[in-house]
Design a protein around this motif. Structure first.
Motif, PDB file in Angstrom:
ATOM      1  N   ILE A   1      10.960   3.333   5.113  1.00 34.92           N
ATOM      2  CA  ILE A   1       9.874   4.124   4.543  1.00 34.92           C
ATOM      3  C   ILE A   1       9.545   3.639   3.147  1.00 34.92           C
ATOM      4  O   ILE A   1       8.376   3.478   2.783  1.00 34.92           O
ATOM      5  N   SER A   2      10.550   3.353   2.364  1.00 36.75           N
ATOM      6  CA  SER A   2      10.319   2.873   1.006  1.00 36.75           C
ATOM      7  C   SER A   2       9.625   1.517   1.019  1.00 36.75           C
ATOM      8  O   SER A   2       8.741   1.249   0.203  1.00 36.75           O
ATOM      9  N   LYS A   3       9.987   0.655   1.976  1.00 38.18           N
ATOM     10  CA  LYS A   3       9.354  -0.654   2.085  1.00 38.18           C
ATOM     11  C   LYS A   3       7.878  -0.500   2.470  1.00 38.18           C
ATOM     12  O   LYS A   3       7.006  -1.166   1.918  1.00 38.18           O
TER      13      LYS A   3
ATOM     14  N   LEU B   1       2.169  -0.669   1.147  1.00 37.66           N
ATOM     15  CA  LEU B   1       0.886   0.031   1.087  1.00 37.66           C
ATOM     16  C   LEU B   1       0.313   0.019  -0.322  1.00 37.66           C
ATOM     17  O   LEU B   1      -0.885  -0.177  -0.516  1.00 37.66           O
ATOM     18  N   GLY B   2       1.179   0.223  -1.302  1.00 41.42           N
ATOM     19  CA  GLY B   2       0.726   0.188  -2.688  1.00 41.42           C
ATOM     20  C   GLY B   2       0.174  -1.171  -3.068  1.00 41.42           C
ATOM     21  O   GLY B   2      -0.881  -1.274  -3.712  1.00 41.42           O
ATOM     22  N   LEU B   3       0.868  -2.240  -2.651  1.00 42.71           N
ATOM     23  CA  LEU B   3       0.386  -3.593  -2.937  1.00 42.71           C
ATOM     24  C   LEU B   3      -0.944  -3.864  -2.233  1.00 42.71           C
ATOM     25  O   LEU B   3      -1.857  -4.453  -2.814  1.00 42.71           O
ATOM     26  N   ALA B   4      -1.044  -3.429  -0.985  1.00 41.46           N
ATOM     27  CA  ALA B   4      -2.274  -3.641  -0.228  1.00 41.46           C
ATOM     28  C   ALA B   4      -3.440  -2.906  -0.879  1.00 41.46           C
ATOM     29  O   ALA B   4      -4.552  -3.450  -0.981  1.00 41.46           O
TER      30      ALA B   4
ATOM     31  N   ARG C   1      -4.596  -4.727  -3.965  1.00 47.58           N
ATOM     32  CA  ARG C   1      -5.332  -5.945  -3.614  1.00 47.58           C
ATOM     33  C   ARG C   1      -6.729  -5.611  -3.110  1.00 47.58           C
ATOM     34  O   ARG C   1      -7.691  -6.331  -3.400  1.00 47.58           O
ATOM     35  N   LEU C   2      -6.836  -4.534  -2.351  1.00 48.17           N
ATOM     36  CA  LEU C   2      -8.163  -4.123  -1.875  1.00 48.17           C
ATOM     37  C   LEU C   2      -9.059  -3.717  -3.035  1.00 48.17           C
ATOM     38  O   LEU C   2     -10.250  -4.029  -3.054  1.00 48.17           O
ATOM     39  N   THR C   3      -8.492  -3.029  -3.998  1.00 46.33           N
ATOM     40  CA  THR C   3      -9.262  -2.632  -5.172  1.00 46.33           C
ATOM     41  C   THR C   3      -9.749  -3.861  -5.924  1.00 46.33           C
ATOM     42  O   THR C   3     -10.904  -3.930  -6.345  1.00 46.33           O
TER      43      THR C   3
END
Length: 66
Positions: free
Chosen positions: A12-14, A19-22, A25-27
């Motif tokens: 879950i932590s991974k 998700l945070g990195l993605a 990057r989308l932003t």
């Protein structure tokens, strides 16, 4: 969201990290000019940190020739 509860806390932590990195990057992809500016600033900072003043100046001022 039931599939998340079946995983271990490590998984879950991974997933949360990825998700945070993605999302970041989308932003950045939505605002390419700002992303390029941020990357350029970090590149110049790294060049200055490595004592490559001429190369850093060339990045900031493309017409610079010592």
């Amino acid at each position: 969201m039931g599939f998340i509860h079946r995983g271990t806390s490590k998984q879950i932590s991974k997933v949360k990290t990825l998700l945070g990195l993605a999302l970041s990057r989308l932003t950045a992809a939505r605002r390419p000019r700002l992303a390029r500016r941020s990357i350029s600033r970090s590149d110049v900072g790294q060049l200055l940190g490595l004592s490559h003043l001429d190369r850093a100046l060339h990045r900031v001022w493309p017409g610079y020739h010592p």
